[in-house]
Motif scaffolding. Structure first.
Motif, PDB file in Angstrom:
ATOM      1  N   ASP A   1       0.832  -1.205   0.000  1.00 40.90           N
ATOM      2  CA  ASP A   1       0.000   0.000   0.000  1.00 40.90           C
ATOM      3  C   ASP A   1       0.868   1.256   0.000  1.00 40.90           C
ATOM      4  O   ASP A   1       0.604   2.198  -0.744  1.00 40.90           O
ATOM      5  CB  ASP A   1      -0.924  -0.021   1.218  1.00 40.90           C
ATOM      6  N   GLN A   2       1.921   1.275   0.814  1.00 43.20           N
ATOM      7  CA  GLN A   2       2.822   2.433   0.874  1.00 43.20           C
ATOM      8  C   GLN A   2       3.471   2.724  -0.475  1.00 43.20           C
ATOM      9  O   GLN A   2       3.592   3.872  -0.878  1.00 43.20           O
ATOM     10  CB  GLN A   2       3.936   2.194   1.891  1.00 43.20           C
ATOM     11  N   PHE A   3       3.921   1.670  -1.147  1.00 42.62           N
ATOM     12  CA  PHE A   3       4.629   1.837  -2.415  1.00 42.62           C
ATOM     13  C   PHE A   3       3.708   1.823  -3.628  1.00 42.62           C
ATOM     14  O   PHE A   3       4.171   1.982  -4.754  1.00 42.62           O
ATOM     15  CB  PHE A   3       5.695   0.749  -2.574  1.00 42.62           C
ATOM     16  N   ASP A   4       2.417   1.599  -3.399  1.00 46.01           N
ATOM     17  CA  ASP A   4       1.429   1.536  -4.486  1.00 46.01           C
ATOM     18  C   ASP A   4       1.814   0.476  -5.528  1.00 46.01           C
ATOM     19  O   ASP A   4       1.853   0.738  -6.734  1.00 46.01           O
ATOM     20  CB  ASP A   4       1.255   2.905  -5.142  1.00 46.01           C
ATOM     21  N   VAL A   5       2.131  -0.720  -5.017  1.00 41.68           N
ATOM     22  CA  VAL A   5       2.405  -1.877  -5.860  1.00 41.68           C
ATOM     23  C   VAL A   5       1.550  -3.025  -5.355  1.00 41.68           C
ATOM     24  O   VAL A   5       0.942  -2.939  -4.282  1.00 41.68           O
ATOM     25  CB  VAL A   5       3.907  -2.276  -5.840  1.00 41.68           C
ATOM     26  N   SER A   6       1.498  -4.103  -6.099  1.00 43.87           N
ATOM     27  CA  SER A   6       0.679  -5.234  -5.673  1.00 43.87           C
ATOM     28  C   SER A   6       1.386  -6.022  -4.568  1.00 43.87           C
ATOM     29  O   SER A   6       2.611  -5.988  -4.435  1.00 43.87           O
ATOM     30  CB  SER A   6       0.384  -6.162  -6.858  1.00 43.87           C
ATOM     31  N   LEU A   7       0.592  -6.728  -3.797  1.00 38.24           N
ATOM     32  CA  LEU A   7       1.142  -7.586  -2.757  1.00 38.24           C
ATOM     33  C   LEU A   7       2.033  -8.662  -3.381  1.00 38.24           C
ATOM     34  O   LEU A   7       3.084  -9.007  -2.835  1.00 38.24           O
ATOM     35  CB  LEU A   7       0.006  -8.213  -1.946  1.00 38.24           C
ATOM     36  N   ALA A   8       1.638  -9.156  -4.544  1.00 38.92           N
ATOM     37  CA  ALA A   8       2.445 -10.150  -5.252  1.00 38.92           C
ATOM     38  C   ALA A   8       3.827  -9.590  -5.592  1.00 38.92           C
ATOM     39  O   ALA A   8       4.839 -10.301  -5.487  1.00 38.92           O
ATOM     40  CB  ALA A   8       1.732 -10.613  -6.517  1.00 38.92           C
ATOM     41  N   GLU A   9       3.895  -8.313  -5.981  1.00 45.62           N
ATOM     42  CA  GLU A   9       5.181  -7.701  -6.307  1.00 45.62           C
ATOM     43  C   GLU A   9       6.059  -7.577  -5.062  1.00 45.62           C
ATOM     44  O   GLU A   9       7.274  -7.779  -5.128  1.00 45.62           O
ATOM     45  CB  GLU A   9       4.975  -6.337  -6.962  1.00 45.62           C
ATOM     46  N   VAL A  10       5.445  -7.284  -3.924  1.00 47.03           N
ATOM     47  CA  VAL A  10       6.208  -7.217  -2.669  1.00 47.03           C
ATOM     48  C   VAL A  10       6.787  -8.586  -2.353  1.00 47.03           C
ATOM     49  O   VAL A  10       7.972  -8.714  -2.030  1.00 47.03           O
ATOM     50  CB  VAL A  10       5.331  -6.697  -1.510  1.00 47.03           C
ATOM     51  N   TYR A  11       5.960  -9.620  -2.462  1.00 45.00           N
ATOM     52  CA  TYR A  11       6.451 -10.963  -2.170  1.00 45.00           C
ATOM     53  C   TYR A  11       7.514 -11.414  -3.176  1.00 45.00           C
ATOM     54  O   TYR A  11       8.465 -12.107  -2.815  1.00 45.00           O
ATOM     55  CB  TYR A  11       5.300 -11.968  -2.099  1.00 45.00           C
ATOM     56  N   GLU A  12       7.375 -11.004  -4.419  1.00 45.71           N
ATOM     57  CA  GLU A  12       8.395 -11.355  -5.407  1.00 45.71           C
ATOM     58  C   GLU A  12       9.711 -10.647  -5.080  1.00 45.71           C
ATOM     59  O   GLU A  12      10.788 -11.237  -5.195  1.00 45.71           O
ATOM     60  CB  GLU A  12       7.941 -11.005  -6.818  1.00 45.71           C
ATOM     61  N   ALA A  13       9.635  -9.391  -4.638  1.00 45.12           N
ATOM     62  CA  ALA A  13      10.840  -8.669  -4.230  1.00 45.12           C
ATOM     63  C   ALA A  13      11.491  -9.359  -3.036  1.00 45.12           C
ATOM     64  O   ALA A  13      12.714  -9.513  -2.989  1.00 45.12           O
ATOM     65  CB  ALA A  13      10.509  -7.215  -3.895  1.00 45.12           C
ATOM     66  N   LEU A  14      10.685  -9.796  -2.073  1.00 50.83           N
ATOM     67  CA  LEU A  14      11.232 -10.495  -0.910  1.00 50.83           C
ATOM     68  C   LEU A  14      11.845 -11.828  -1.309  1.00 50.83           C
ATOM     69  O   LEU A  14      12.901 -12.210  -0.792  1.00 50.83           O
ATOM     70  CB  LEU A  14      10.146 -10.701   0.140  1.00 50.83           C
ATOM     71  N   SER A  15      11.220 -12.509  -2.230  1.00 47.83           N
ATOM     72  CA  SER A  15      11.768 -13.769  -2.716  1.00 47.83           C
ATOM     73  C   SER A  15      13.122 -13.536  -3.379  1.00 47.83           C
ATOM     74  O   SER A  15      14.082 -14.279  -3.142  1.00 47.83           O
ATOM     75  CB  SER A  15      10.797 -14.412  -3.702  1.00 47.83           C
TER      76      SER A  15
END
Length: 91
Positions: free
Chosen positions: A42-56
């Motif tokens: 929400d803070q970065f205005d990206v999808s949750l999937a994109e956050v998890y992909e970045a963490l992966s």
């Protein structure tokens, strides 16, 4: 794939495609600051999937990520050292 590299964006540092949000930025918020991935999305205005992909990506490339963190910290220190300092008080 959502995580890309482009020499013209963040100096080639891995980031979320179409943004200037580095994998390092996401990891900093989730891993270091303890924010929930949904909050970071929400803070970065990206999808949750994109956050998890970045963490992966972050966890799959730990050595590379340590290098980027170290380079960023070193650059910050160089800027801090070169910045204007307040004058010494007159006594």
């Amino acid at each position: 794939m959502t995580i890309v590299r482009d020499d013209d964006v963040l100096g080639g540092e891995p980031h979320i495609e179409g943004t200037r949000i580095a994998v390092r930025h996401v990891a900093s918020r989730v891993v270091d600051a303890g924010h929930h991935p949904a909050h970071v999305a929400d803070q970065f205005d990206v999808s949750l999937a994109e956050v998890y992909e970045a963490l992966s990506y972050y966890y799959s490339n730990a050595d590379e990520m340590r290098t980027y963190r170290r380079e960023n910290a070193d650059a910050f220190e160089r800027v801090r050292e070169g910045s204007l300092k307040p004058k010494e008080p007159v006594q």
